[in-house]
Write a protein that holds these residues in place. Sequence first.
Motif, PDB file in Angstrom:
ATOM      1  N   PRO A  67       0.462  -0.889  -0.145  1.00 26.44           N
ATOM      2  CA  PRO A  67       0.260  -0.152  -0.342  1.00 26.44           C
ATOM      3  C   PRO A  67       0.464   1.496  -0.463  1.00 26.44           C
ATOM      4  CG  PRO A  67       0.388  -1.295   2.132  1.00 26.44           C
ATOM      5  CD  PRO A  67       0.590  -2.191   1.517  1.00 26.44           C
ATOM      6  N   ALA A  68       0.144   2.514  -0.740  1.00 26.17           N
ATOM      7  CA  ALA A  68       0.601   2.984  -0.785  1.00 26.17           C
ATOM      8  C   ALA A  68       1.005   4.430   0.651  1.00 26.17           C
ATOM      9  CB  ALA A  68       0.014   4.378  -1.455  1.00 26.17           C
ATOM     10  N   ARG A  69       1.757   4.610   0.827  1.00 27.15           N
ATOM     11  CA  ARG A  69       1.759   5.623   2.653  1.00 27.15           C
ATOM     12  C   ARG A  69       1.687   7.388   1.879  1.00 27.15           C
ATOM     13  NH1 ARG A  69       3.752   2.398   6.872  1.00 27.15           N
ATOM     14  NH2 ARG A  69       4.275   0.710   5.956  1.00 27.15           N
ATOM     15  N   ASN A  70       0.487   7.750   2.737  1.00 24.33           N
ATOM     16  CA  ASN A  70       0.541   9.343   2.817  1.00 24.33           C
ATOM     17  C   ASN A  70       1.451   9.881   3.115  1.00 24.33           C
ATOM     18  OD1 ASN A  70      -0.043   9.362   5.934  1.00 24.33           O
ATOM     19  ND2 ASN A  70      -2.239   9.223   5.472  1.00 24.33           N
ATOM     20  N   THR A  71       1.064  11.711   3.475  1.00 25.80           N
ATOM     21  CA  THR A  71       2.209  12.260   3.369  1.00 25.80           C
ATOM     22  C   THR A  71       2.301  11.555   5.045  1.00 25.80           C
ATOM     23  OG1 THR A  71       1.435  14.021   4.020  1.00 25.80           O
ATOM     24  CG2 THR A  71       2.203  14.196   2.201  1.00 25.80           C
ATOM     25  N   SER A  72       1.690  11.879   6.162  1.00 28.74           N
ATOM     26  CA  SER A  72       2.165  11.242   7.482  1.00 28.74           C
ATOM     27  C   SER A  72       2.368   9.817   8.231  1.00 28.74           C
ATOM     28  CB  SER A  72       0.632  11.578   8.815  1.00 28.74           C
ATOM     29  OG  SER A  72       0.015  12.486   8.176  1.00 28.74           O
ATOM     30  N   GLY A  73       2.976   9.391   6.927  1.00 31.49           N
ATOM     31  CA  GLY A  73       3.045   7.608   6.738  1.00 31.49           C
ATOM     32  C   GLY A  73       2.012   6.424   6.653  1.00 31.49           C
ATOM     33  N   HIS A  74       1.410   6.773   6.473  1.00 27.52           N
ATOM     34  CA  HIS A  74      -0.002   5.890   7.101  1.00 27.52           C
ATOM     35  C   HIS A  74      -0.291   5.300   5.638  1.00 27.52           C
ATOM     36  CE1 HIS A  74      -1.442   8.665  10.096  1.00 27.52           C
ATOM     37  NE2 HIS A  74      -0.517   7.860  11.134  1.00 27.52           N
TER      38      HIS A  74
END
Length: 173
Positions: A67-74
């Motif tokens: 899965p990709a990660r958002n800017t917060s790393g989630h």
Amino acid sequence: MSTDALVDRLLADGRSPGAAVIALIDLLDDTTGDTDESPRRITETSRLVGLSAHTLRYYEREGLVRPARNTSGHREYDAADVRRLVFLTRMRVSGMTMHDLKRYITLVEQGESTIPERRAMMSDQRDRIARRIRELTLALEATEYKIRIYGGRDDALLNFSEAPAPSPSSPAG
């Protein structure tokens, strides 16, 4: 159709096996996924596919899903990630080993040139599943037989010939 709607169709109580199979195929088909869906966080994805967040993280560590990660790393699971998780779940339920799943995903990621090997893996898995179904069918028949000889009737599952049943005290137990 949205991934949520496809999963709901797949898991709906009271659906015929045929309807569940159609929903599963729709869910696995890359062309039916809604590409406009927002990515899902791990908690929502976990609920949607019926796997724990721990299992999702394990699958990621093993390289089965990325899965990709958002800017917060989630983690953010898109429709393709969900389709892969549904596939992985069905294969694990069918008894496919983690080793074989890792091999299969590696082949998928290598592209179309690996289709013959993937087809062979799926054919082998189909044969293992068919054997297990035959084994479970025999176990179900033995269970139904015992229910009948103990005076119970559940004709909804299987109809056996009406041969006289031995007494419950027979050595077969």
